[in-house]
Each structure stands twice: as structure tokens, then as C-alpha cells.
Design a protein around this motif. Structure first.
Motif, mmCIF file in Angstrom:
data_model
loop_
_atom_site.group_PDB
_atom_site.id
_atom_site.type_symbol
_atom_site.label_atom_id
_atom_site.label_comp_id
_atom_site.label_asym_id
_atom_site.label_seq_id
_atom_site.Cartn_x
_atom_site.Cartn_y
_atom_site.Cartn_z
ATOM 1 N N ALA A 1 38.445 -42.247 -65.029
ATOM 2 C CA ALA A 1 39.541 -43.020 -64.439
ATOM 3 C C ALA A 1 39.087 -44.376 -63.914
ATOM 4 O O ALA A 1 39.911 -45.275 -63.711
ATOM 5 N N VAL A 2 37.787 -44.537 -63.695
ATOM 6 C CA VAL A 2 37.283 -45.791 -63.132
ATOM 7 C C VAL A 2 36.001 -46.279 -63.797
ATOM 8 O O VAL A 2 35.627 -47.445 -63.640
ATOM 9 N N GLY A 3 35.313 -45.410 -64.526
ATOM 10 C CA GLY A 3 33.967 -45.707 -64.975
ATOM 11 C C GLY A 3 33.850 -46.863 -65.940
ATOM 12 O O GLY A 3 32.940 -47.706 -65.815
ATOM 13 N N LYS A 4 34.757 -46.949 -66.924
ATOM 14 C CA LYS A 4 34.633 -48.044 -67.890
ATOM 15 C C LYS A 4 34.876 -49.386 -67.209
ATOM 16 O O LYS A 4 34.243 -50.387 -67.555
ATOM 17 N N GLY A 5 35.797 -49.400 -66.252
ATOM 18 C CA GLY A 5 36.003 -50.627 -65.506
ATOM 19 C C GLY A 5 34.751 -51.052 -64.762
ATOM 20 O O GLY A 5 34.376 -52.230 -64.754
ATOM 21 N N ARG A 6 34.085 -50.102 -64.130
ATOM 22 C CA ARG A 6 32.836 -50.406 -63.435
ATOM 23 C C ARG A 6 31.802 -50.966 -64.402
ATOM 24 O O ARG A 6 31.115 -51.953 -64.100
ATOM 25 N N LEU A 7 31.697 -50.364 -65.581
ATOM 26 C CA LEU A 7 30.716 -50.825 -66.556
ATOM 27 C C LEU A 7 31.059 -52.215 -67.078
ATOM 28 O O LEU A 7 30.164 -53.048 -67.272
ATOM 29 N N VAL A 8 32.328 -52.503 -67.306
ATOM 30 C CA VAL A 8 32.739 -53.852 -67.714
ATOM 31 C C VAL A 8 32.317 -54.866 -66.657
ATOM 32 O O VAL A 8 31.819 -55.959 -66.976
ATOM 33 N N ASP A 9 32.481 -54.521 -65.380
ATOM 34 C CA ASP A 9 32.048 -55.422 -64.311
ATOM 35 C C ASP A 9 30.540 -55.650 -64.358
ATOM 36 O O ASP A 9 30.063 -56.782 -64.178
ATOM 37 N N LEU A 10 29.770 -54.599 -64.577
ATOM 38 C CA LEU A 10 28.315 -54.735 -64.617
ATOM 39 C C LEU A 10 27.886 -55.667 -65.746
ATOM 40 O O LEU A 10 27.010 -56.527 -65.563
ATOM 41 N N VAL A 11 28.488 -55.495 -66.908
ATOM 42 C CA VAL A 11 28.157 -56.369 -68.041
ATOM 43 C C VAL A 11 28.601 -57.800 -67.761
ATOM 44 O O VAL A 11 27.865 -58.760 -68.010
ATOM 45 N N SER A 12 29.806 -57.951 -67.229
ATOM 46 C CA SER A 12 30.306 -59.283 -66.906
ATOM 47 C C SER A 12 29.413 -59.978 -65.881
ATOM 48 O O SER A 12 29.104 -61.175 -66.018
ATOM 49 N N ASP A 13 28.977 -59.245 -64.867
ATOM 50 C CA ASP A 13 28.101 -59.830 -63.853
ATOM 51 C C ASP A 13 26.779 -60.297 -64.462
ATOM 52 O O ASP A 13 26.222 -61.324 -64.060
ATOM 53 N N ALA A 14 26.281 -59.541 -65.427
ATOM 54 C CA ALA A 14 25.010 -59.900 -66.062
ATOM 55 C C ALA A 14 25.120 -61.166 -66.902
ATOM 56 O O ALA A 14 24.104 -61.808 -67.197
ATOM 57 N N LEU A 15 26.348 -61.532 -67.275
ATOM 58 C CA LEU A 15 26.567 -62.728 -68.099
ATOM 59 C C LEU A 15 27.134 -63.894 -67.294
ATOM 60 O O LEU A 15 27.562 -64.899 -67.865
ATOM 61 N N ALA A 16 27.139 -63.766 -65.969
ATOM 62 C CA ALA A 16 27.768 -64.775 -65.117
ATOM 63 C C ALA A 16 27.084 -66.136 -65.198
ATOM 64 O O ALA A 16 27.684 -67.151 -64.865
ATOM 65 N N HIS A 17 25.833 -66.166 -65.660
ATOM 66 C CA HIS A 17 25.098 -67.428 -65.745
ATOM 67 C C HIS A 17 25.477 -68.257 -66.973
ATOM 68 O O HIS A 17 25.107 -69.432 -67.064
ATOM 69 N N LEU A 18 26.225 -67.677 -67.897
ATOM 70 C CA LEU A 18 26.557 -68.373 -69.135
ATOM 71 C C LEU A 18 27.626 -69.440 -68.900
ATOM 72 O O LEU A 18 28.503 -69.273 -68.049
ATOM 73 N N PRO A 19 27.611 -70.528 -69.654
ATOM 74 C CA PRO A 19 28.607 -71.585 -69.471
ATOM 75 C C PRO A 19 29.947 -71.217 -70.086
ATOM 76 O O PRO A 19 30.038 -70.417 -71.015
ATOM 77 N N GLY A 20 31.018 -71.825 -69.548
ATOM 78 C CA GLY A 20 32.337 -71.654 -70.139
ATOM 79 C C GLY A 20 32.913 -70.273 -69.931
ATOM 80 O O GLY A 20 32.461 -69.488 -69.096
ATOM 81 N N ARG A 21 33.963 -69.988 -70.716
ATOM 82 C CA ARG A 21 34.655 -68.703 -70.575
ATOM 83 C C ARG A 21 33.846 -67.576 -71.212
ATOM 84 O O ARG A 21 33.369 -67.705 -72.336
ATOM 85 N N VAL A 22 33.729 -66.490 -70.469
ATOM 86 C CA VAL A 22 33.086 -65.273 -70.963
ATOM 87 C C VAL A 22 34.079 -64.131 -70.811
ATOM 88 O O VAL A 22 34.562 -63.862 -69.711
ATOM 89 N N THR A 23 34.382 -63.466 -71.917
ATOM 90 C CA THR A 23 35.311 -62.335 -71.892
ATOM 91 C C THR A 23 34.575 -61.081 -72.347
ATOM 92 O O THR A 23 34.021 -61.047 -73.448
ATOM 93 N N VAL A 24 34.574 -60.072 -71.502
ATOM 94 C CA VAL A 24 33.988 -58.776 -71.842
ATOM 95 C C VAL A 24 35.130 -57.792 -72.013
ATOM 96 O O VAL A 24 35.870 -57.523 -71.067
ATOM 97 N N ASP A 25 35.277 -57.273 -73.220
ATOM 98 C CA ASP A 25 36.378 -56.372 -73.548
ATOM 99 C C ASP A 25 35.808 -55.028 -73.979
ATOM 100 O O ASP A 25 35.233 -54.910 -75.056
ATOM 101 N N GLY A 26 35.990 -54.026 -73.125
ATOM 102 C CA GLY A 26 35.537 -52.677 -73.437
ATOM 103 C C GLY A 26 36.667 -51.843 -74.005
ATOM 104 O O GLY A 26 36.943 -50.761 -73.484
ATOM 105 N N SER A 27 37.308 -52.343 -75.035
ATOM 106 C CA SER A 27 38.381 -51.613 -75.723
ATOM 107 C C SER A 27 39.503 -51.237 -74.765
ATOM 108 O O SER A 27 39.757 -50.066 -74.488
ATOM 109 N N GLY A 28 40.187 -52.263 -74.283
ATOM 110 C CA GLY A 28 41.330 -52.037 -73.401
ATOM 111 C C GLY A 28 41.060 -52.352 -71.951
ATOM 112 O O GLY A 28 41.998 -52.521 -71.171
ATOM 113 N N ASP A 29 39.794 -52.433 -71.573
ATOM 114 C CA ASP A 29 39.410 -52.851 -70.226
ATOM 115 C C ASP A 29 38.631 -54.148 -70.372
ATOM 116 O O ASP A 29 37.529 -54.153 -70.942
#
Length: 291
Positions: A141-169
Motif C-alpha cells: 500500500a505504500v512501498g512502491k511510493g517509498r521506493l520511487v522517492d528513494l530513486v528520485s532522491d538519488a537523482l536530485a543532483h541531475l539538471p532539469g526535469r527528472v521523472t521517476v515512474d514506477g508503473s503508475g507511481d
């Protein structure tokens, strides 16, 4: 934009970035996903939560896994209390009873409710996870969202728009993405569009991970039976953990009020086609679904 598509945790992912991701960055993303899966997957016999299922006990956690446990169990407490126990991290036994087990047998047996009062049975301490009685933990109920955040946080240093899509999240950083809300019964049809600006949008539908005669993965923990009133939900929040949790809670009474308290905007569709939405939703719903 450059897109990196790959399969992980049983579903397809896509990461969009301005520049192509280097091999080192991709390896870092792979490591984050593998570490999360090794802790929280009930489909892996070697995972941390699988080690607790037969007898309970206490399992040691890495610092990252301990942070995940604290964040997710706090969210589950809010969800469980808001929905009068319908949402539980011990829903795994109910899913397995209906055939959605680690082997994906999809052979349903009698329904089984989740254990009552999971907060008494399951807790995280500084560097450990304790389950007092045998049970099957499932953080879907919450785990994939948490994982999307972890991946997104790891890419926060990249320039411009970064979209992490975990198949619906999905989570968007550094820009805006215009996202269609897919009709649960026809993927070629959108019921609306939402503007996602430095935020996360998560969706859930009973038509995904469905099997047998009317069985699907969204269960009421109090009965162990699939929900019937609502068939699809979408939630927009500051991070994917809260958006994923809100989308899960929207299938039950109390879910909209919790989403509102979290400041999440939302949409949900009923089994008879009725649509409800929050007032501040930054998007448009169509009177007639668009193709």
C-alpha cells in the motif's frame, strides 16, 4: 528528454532525464532497488520480512532499511486508524489466502482477514524490525511510493526535469509533467489530466493484479475480501510515499479525509462510473473520457 526503461520489483520502470544517465548512476539506482527488495519483498525467500513470517522474531536492519521501516510504519498507523483497520501491513496472509502468494499460484482458497491490531504485533526499533507472532508482512500500500522517492532522491543532483515512474507511481523534480489519468477498464482512454509540478502522482486500480473471478490485490484487511465500491484512485502529494498511501486509502471510508489532512489532492472512480475529486486538484476531468 532521454528515457531509461527497465524491469524491477515485478513491474516496468521509466526514468526520464535531460541527459542520458551514466553507467554509474544506473548502477546506483539498481543498488537502491535491490536493497529495498531484499528487505521488503514477500516474494523472495531470502528477504528480511520473509525470515519473520513463520515464527516472528526480530531481524536486524541496515540504516537505510531502518529509515524505510520507520517512515512506512508511521504512514500505516495513519492509514489504519483513518480506515478503521481496512489498511494493514499484515495483509500478506489475506493476499496469499486468495492465491496471490510468493509463487503466484493464483489458486484462491477461503478468505482470511489480516491480524487485528497490527500495531501491537509489528514495530521497528532503532536498527531492527520485530514481529511478535507469525504473519506475512506486505507493504504494497505504500512501498512502491517509498521506493520511487528513494530513486528520485538519488537523482536530485541531475539538471532539469527528472521523472521517476514506477508503473503508475511517479515523482517529478525540476519541472512539470502533464499526466493522463488512465481509465481502469480501457488503457487507451483518459478520464482526465493532471499537472504534476515538483510532486508525486500515484494511481491504483482493481484491474491491475487481478485474477480468478473478481479477485484483485486491493483487499479490506478486516474481511480479507477484495473491495467492490471503488475501482480506481489517484493521489497527488509532495512525495510518492504519501501519494501512494493516499491512493490506497481512497478505496475505503476515511481515505478522502486522510488525504485532505495530508494536503494531497485526489480522484477516485466507483464501480458504477461515478467520479469524486478533491477541490484543489491541478488538472481537468473530462465529461466524456478522451482517447
Amino acid at each position: 528528454m532521454h528515457a531509461w526503461r527497465f524491469d524491477a520489483i515485478g513491474t516496468q520502470w521509466e526514468i526520464e532525464t535531460v541527459d542520458t544517465l551514466s553507467g554509474a548512476v544506473r548502477a546506483g539506482v539498481d543498488a537502491i532497488i535491490e536493497a529495498f527488495d531484499a528487505t521488503w519483498s514477500r516474494f523472495r525467500g531470502d528477504s528480511v520480512i520473509s525470515s519473520l513470517r513463520s515464527q516472528g522474531g526480530t531481524a536486524d536492519l541496515t540504516p537505510d532499511a531502518a529509515a524505510d521501516a520507520a517512515a512506512m510504519l508511521e504512514i500505516y498507523r495513519d492509514l489504519g486508524r483513518a480506515t478503521a483497520g481496512a489498511v494493514s501491513p499484515l495483509i500478506g496472509s489475506a493476499l496469499e489466502a486468495l492465491g496471490y502468494d510468493s509463487a503466484l499460484t493464483l489458486r484462491p482458497g477461503p478468505p482470511r482477514a489480516a491480524p487485528e491490531n497490527w500495531e501491537r504485533m509489528l514495530r521497528s526499533d532503532h536498527m531492527s524490525l520485530t514481529l511478535d507472532e507469525p504473519a506475512v508482512i506486505d507493504v504494497g500500500a505504500v512501498g512502491k511510493g517509498r521506493l520511487v522517492d528513494l530513486v528520485s532522491d538519488a537523482l536530485a543532483h541531475l539538471p532539469g526535469r527528472v521523472t521517476v515512474d514506477g508503473s503508475g507511481d511517479l515523482r517529478v523534480r525540476g519541472g512539470t509533467a502533464r499526466v493522463a489519468l488512465e481509465h481502469p477498464y480501457d488503457p487507451s482512454v483518459a478520464i482526465g489530466v493532471v499537472e504534476v509540478t515538483d510532486a508525486a502522482l500515484c494511481a491504483s486500480a482493481v484491474t491491475r493484479r487481478a485474477w480468478g473471478s473478481g479477485l484483485h490485490h486491493v483487499l479490506d484487511g478486516r474481511t480479507g475480501l477484495p473491495v467492490r465500491t471503488w475501482v480506481a484512485t489517484w493521489a497527488l502529494a509532495a512525495d510518492a510515499l504519501h501519494a501512494d498511501a493516499a491512493a490506497s486509502g481512497l478505496f475505503f471510508a476515511g481515505g478522502p479525509e486522510l488525504a485532505d489532512r495530508w494536503g494531497a489532492d485526489w480522484v477516485r472512480m466507483s464501480s458504477d462510473g461515478r467520479i469524486e475529486r478533491s477541490r484543489g486538484l491541478p488538472g481537468e476531468l473530462f465529461t466524456e473520457p478522451a482517447r
